[in-house]
Enzyme design. Structure first.
Site, PDB file in Angstrom:
ATOM      1  N   GLY A 363       7.552  55.626   3.853  1.00  0.00           N
ATOM      2  CA  GLY A 363       6.470  55.990   4.744  1.00  0.00           C
ATOM      3  C   GLY A 363       5.757  54.765   5.263  1.00  0.00           C
ATOM      4  O   GLY A 363       5.724  53.716   4.614  1.00  0.00           O
ATOM      5  N   THR A 364       5.222  54.893   6.479  1.00  0.00           N
ATOM      6  CA  THR A 364       4.424  53.815   7.025  1.00  0.00           C
ATOM      7  C   THR A 364       3.140  54.437   7.533  1.00  0.00           C
ATOM      8  O   THR A 364       3.183  55.400   8.299  1.00  0.00           O
ATOM      9  CB  THR A 364       5.155  53.125   8.186  1.00  0.00           C
ATOM     10  OG1 THR A 364       6.464  52.811   7.749  1.00  0.00           O
ATOM     11  CG2 THR A 364       4.444  51.866   8.591  1.00  0.00           C
ATOM     12  N   GLY A 365       2.058  53.951   7.061  1.00  0.00           N
ATOM     13  CA  GLY A 365       0.800  54.575   7.442  1.00  0.00           C
ATOM     14  C   GLY A 365      -0.220  53.559   7.872  1.00  0.00           C
ATOM     15  O   GLY A 365       0.071  52.366   7.984  1.00  0.00           O
ATOM     16  N   PHE A 367      -2.607  52.355   6.323  1.00  0.00           N
ATOM     17  CA  PHE A 367      -2.999  51.354   5.338  1.00  0.00           C
ATOM     18  C   PHE A 367      -1.858  50.460   4.890  1.00  0.00           C
ATOM     19  O   PHE A 367      -2.062  49.489   4.206  1.00  0.00           O
ATOM     20  CB  PHE A 367      -3.598  52.030   4.107  1.00  0.00           C
ATOM     21  CG  PHE A 367      -4.934  52.644   4.402  1.00  0.00           C
ATOM     22  CD1 PHE A 367      -5.959  51.894   4.944  1.00  0.00           C
ATOM     23  CD2 PHE A 367      -5.161  53.989   4.143  1.00  0.00           C
ATOM     24  CE1 PHE A 367      -7.187  52.457   5.219  1.00  0.00           C
ATOM     25  CE2 PHE A 367      -6.392  54.546   4.408  1.00  0.00           C
ATOM     26  CZ  PHE A 367      -7.417  53.799   4.959  1.00  0.00           C
ATOM     27  N   VAL A 370       4.964  52.168   2.494  1.00  0.00           N
ATOM     28  CA  VAL A 370       5.226  52.681   1.152  1.00  0.00           C
ATOM     29  C   VAL A 370       6.711  52.564   0.839  1.00  0.00           C
ATOM     30  O   VAL A 370       7.561  52.967   1.643  1.00  0.00           O
ATOM     31  CB  VAL A 370       4.784  54.147   1.028  1.00  0.00           C
ATOM     32  CG1 VAL A 370       4.924  54.617  -0.413  1.00  0.00           C
ATOM     33  CG2 VAL A 370       3.358  54.313   1.509  1.00  0.00           C
ATOM     34  N   LYS A 386       2.772  50.970  -2.517  1.00  0.00           N
ATOM     35  CA  LYS A 386       2.140  50.849  -1.209  1.00  0.00           C
ATOM     36  C   LYS A 386       1.732  49.405  -0.992  1.00  0.00           C
ATOM     37  O   LYS A 386       0.982  48.835  -1.773  1.00  0.00           O
ATOM     38  CB  LYS A 386       0.921  51.761  -1.158  1.00  0.00           C
ATOM     39  CG  LYS A 386       0.267  51.821   0.195  1.00  0.00           C
ATOM     40  CD  LYS A 386      -0.655  53.020   0.287  1.00  0.00           C
ATOM     41  CE  LYS A 386      -0.643  53.621   1.676  1.00  0.00           C
ATOM     42  NZ  LYS A 386      -0.999  55.029   1.679  1.00  0.00           N
ATOM     43  N   ASP A 485     -10.686  59.885   3.384  1.00  0.00           N
ATOM     44  CA  ASP A 485      -9.607  60.095   4.360  1.00  0.00           C
ATOM     45  C   ASP A 485      -8.784  61.333   4.007  1.00  0.00           C
ATOM     46  O   ASP A 485      -7.556  61.252   3.861  1.00  0.00           O
ATOM     47  CB  ASP A 485      -8.723  58.853   4.445  1.00  0.00           C
ATOM     48  CG  ASP A 485      -7.997  58.759   5.781  1.00  0.00           C
ATOM     49  OD1 ASP A 485      -8.371  59.508   6.724  1.00  0.00           O
ATOM     50  OD2 ASP A 485      -7.055  57.948   5.880  1.00  0.00           O
TER      51      ASP A 485
END
Ligand SMILES: *[C@@H]1O[C@H](CO)[C@@H](O)[C@H](O)[C@H]1NC(C)=O
Ligand SMILES: *[C@@H]1O[C@H](CO)[C@@H](O)[C@H](O)[C@H]1NC(C)=O
Ligand SMILES: *[C@@H]1O[C@H](CO)[C@@H](O)[C@H](O)[C@H]1NC(C)=O
Ligand SMILES: *[C@@H]1O[C@H](CO)[C@@H](O)[C@H](O)[C@H]1NC(C)=O
Length: 684
Positions: A363-365, A367, A370, A386, A485
């Site tokens: 995942g890329t978010g 923040f 991951v 992360k 969040d």
């Protein structure tokens, strides 16, 4: 009369000597083993136990001689020089590949005793005083390996010369042989390889032929290198001559000179010397020449020094690179970092994630990225790492203190934070790996993995689970933790369809990392409570607001806002006001939902979305409502207040929650940069 008697006496004397000398000489030495008595040696010469005749070793300024022990009769009675023929194999081993010297000769000499001779350019044959003297009566074939020994004479090195009483050659040829095509092939005397020589003198024609070639050629070249008419030989040769070799070395230039085998013939039935059987000769001496380039000592020293310096620099560079690589994996710890139980070693994380390989990204978010990793081979030890790059590491120390305490949070609806690791400008957070992905993907991704819409029961359970997790953060732990969040992509669903809240407290990192005089508000558009954009103060009430939006989203299957004027809470509120609240339920569910639960969830969602923080219920109450332990109070549309036309136009950009004056002022201030950058990226 007296003169006659004298002549007679002399005649008798000559006769007597002639009688002692055999008229023919023929010999062959296939090596010199056991021939000490047949070879008269002088100076530095010696016969080695293996049969090699060594004329000189590689000492400086030495000379050596070796002559056949008996004189050879070389003059006929009518004073013509007899034919003779000789053949030998020699080897020259220089002290280093370009520094051999001086050379050797095949010599006809009136005496085998040449102890007066000098070394170096005198080749153990003559000396400074008698060089060139006609009374020397020496003839020599010189094999010279040194260039220009005398100033002013343009002698070349590696040549063969014919010398008469002198070391200045009458005839001089660079060392070469004629190949089968008649082409001249030059080669080096000082090569360490066996070289064969034939010298044939034909008395009647006074012609001397010389052939020289490396024995590896196998057969004697047909054309001789030198074929010369040498009448001068008559002035040299006396009745009896000794045949043999002389050799010498110089001060700086020295070679070991060896003769491996030798044959000679004169005056007999065979005009040519016997052919040497190369296989019978002693083995050639090993070539122990030091390899050297053709530069002088100073240049060599310079090269050696330079290469040493370069080697050292390369070694240093290599060490530095290894050290730097180590540094990348080994962390340099600041004091405060050492005693934290939840600190991971970067090396371990690096190994667990295959060096943060791209195919490990799950995942890329907003923040960070991951990565999936495994601490051991067991699948239960899977972790999610992360990797965050905060805009400043300044607040990290405080943040880590917080992480340390967050690491002690344990709840079935929270993603377990296992620990952290600081590595250069990165902060790494290690979580339990949750396999099913986020609520976000379950609600919206098409086609969904299950192939069916998320069932009502699952949705209601998920809603309750999230509420339960938030309650724990807000009220049930030793201190209040604001999530900051809450949104579907931060809700991970495990194997049992149990929701787990992730990323709690993380937004603090950004708030802290900023410069102190500006307030950075971190959140995601659509989920941010209206007061956040005014004062930036996160509170449990702002978390409740976000939960309310999330709840409406779970029921309706619609995003909180679109790019236009749609806002989910407003829309549901309108439906509620018109008494058709169930019209908000996700149409994809069809009739597959519990109307009572759906209505309840929507009502609670609206309540949580109240514009006034004080009017929103705390999470404890939310959960009671959801569990029907308490009735949901009626929400009046008159208190709602979002639908003011003044806020609507501007607010659409920020989800309709920003009053006009605040929006314009805060939009220009740095306080909003974070919103507009981070929140458009949906974090995991
Ligand atoms: C050299 O020595 C060997 C052994 O003593 C002897 O057989 C041979 O005849 C000698 N060669 C010459 C040319 O004298
Ligand atoms: C003298 O010299 C000639 C050639 O110059 C030669 O043919 C002859 O055999 C020699 N010997 C005697 C004993 O005359
Ligand atoms: C060689 O000649 C030198 C003088 O020229 C003499 O002193 C020496 O004894 C001689 N050696 C031999 C072995 O005849
Ligand atoms: C010398 O070489 C020449 C030319 O190859 C040849 O004709 C002659 O017979 C040779 N003489 C001897 C003594 O080998």
């Amino acid at each position: 009369m007296v003169s006659f008697l004298l002549v007679l006496f002399l005649e008798i004397l000559v006769q007597a000597r002639t009688a002692r000398t055999e008229t023919t000489t023929e010999f062959i030495f296939q090596g010199f083993k056991g021939n000490q008595s047949e070879i008269q040696i002088g100076g530095d010469s010696t016969i080695k136990p293996n049969g090699l005749l060594r004329l000189t070793d590689r000492d400086s300024n030495v000379a050596g001689t070796a002559f056949y022990h008996k004189p050879v009769r070389l003059l006929d009675s009518n004073s013509t020089v007899r034919s003779f023929s000789t053949c030998f194999v020699f080897v020259i081993i220089p002290s280093s590949s370009n520094n051999g010297g001086f050379g050797f000769t095949f010599t006809l000499s009136p005496t085998p005793n040449r102890t007066d001779a000098d070394s170096a350019q005198y080749l153990g044959l003559l000396n400074e005083r008698n060089d060139g003297n006609p009374s020397n009566h020496v003839f020599a074939v010189e094999f010279d390996t040194v260039q220009g020994f005398k100033d002013g004479t343009n002698r070349i090195g590696n040549h063969i010369g014919l010398n008469f009483n002198s070391l200045s050659s009458d005839v001089q040829e660079p060392v070469a042989y004629y190949n089968n095509d008649g082409k001249k092939e030059e080669f080096q005397l000082v090569s360490g390889e066996p070289i064969q020589v034939f010298v044939d003198y034909d008395g009647p024609t006074k012609t001397l032929n010389l052939t020289v070639y490396p024995t590896r050629l196998g057969s004697k070249p047909i054309i001789p290198l030198i074929s010369r008419h040498v009448p001068k030989l008559s002035d040299i040769v006396q009745d009896e001559m000794f045949v043999g070799f002389t050799a010498a070395t110089g001060r700086d230039q020295s070679s070991a000179h060896y003769v491996m085998g030798w044959s000679f013939s004169s005056g007999g039935e065979h005009p040519l010397a016997a052919v040497l059987d190369l296989s019978e000769l002693p083995p050639p001496p090993p070539n122990t020449a030091k390899k050297r380039s053709g530069y002088n000592g100073k240049v060599i020293a310079l090269i050696v020094a330079l290469s040493a310096v370069i080697s050292i620099m390369l070694a240093l560079l290599l060490t530095f690179m290894v050290y730097k690589r180590r540094l990348q994996q080994e962390e340099i710890l600041e004091d405060w970092e050492i005693d934290h139980p939840h600190r991971f070693r970067y090396k371990d994380l690096h190994a667990a994630t295959d060096g943060f390989k791209e195919d490990r990204i799950i995942g890329t978010g907003g923040f960070g990225t991951v990565f999936r990793g495994s601490i051991s081979t067991s699948s239960s030890d899977q972790i999610a790492v992360k990797k965050i790059t905060p805009n400043s590491m300044q607040g990290v120390r405080e943040f880590v203190a917080e992480i340390e305490s967050l690491g002690r949070l344990r709840h079935k609806n929270l993603v377990n934070l296992q620990g952290w690791c600081k590595h250069r400008n990165d902060l790494l957070l290690i979580y339990d790996y949750v396999p099913n992905g986020s609520l976000d993907s379950l609600l919206y991704s098409e086609p969904r993995r299950s192939g069916a819409v998320l069932s009502w029961n699952a949705r209601f359970q998920i809603a309750k689970g999230i509420a339960s997790g938030l309650l724990y953060l807000h009220e049930e732990w030793e201190q209040i933790v604001i999530h900051r969040d809450v949104k579907p992509s931060n809700v991970l669903i495990d194997d049992d369809m149990n929701p787990r809240l992730g990323d709690f407290g993380l937004a603090r990192l950004y708030e802290r990392g900023s410069q102190s005089h500006t307030t950075v508000v971190v959140g995601t558009i659509g989920y941010m409570a209206p007061e956040l954009t005014r004062n930036g103060n996160s509170s449990s009430a702002s978390d409740v607001f976000a939960f309310g939006v999330l709840l409406l989203e779970i029921v309706s299957g619609r995003k909180p806002t679109d790019a236009g004027s749609f806002f989910l809470a407003d829309w549901v509120m309108e439906l509620h006001a018109s008494g058709e609240i169930l019209g908000a339920v996700d149409p994809r569910l069809g009739s597959g939902y519990d109307g009572g639960e759906a209505g309840l969830a929507l009502a609670i969602g609206l309540l949580c979305c109240h514009p006034k923080p004080g009017s929103r219920p705390p999470m404890k109450m939310v959960l009671r409502y959801l569990n029907r332990d308490e009735d949901v109070p009626e929400i009046g549309a008159e208190n709602w207040g979002y639908s003011d036309s003044s806020t609507r136009d501007l607010g659409s950009k920020f989800g309709g929650y920003v009053s006009s004056d605040r929006a314009s002022s805060s939009y220009t201030s740095s306080s909003l940069t974070r919103i507009s950058s981070s929140s458009f990226i949906s974090g995991r």
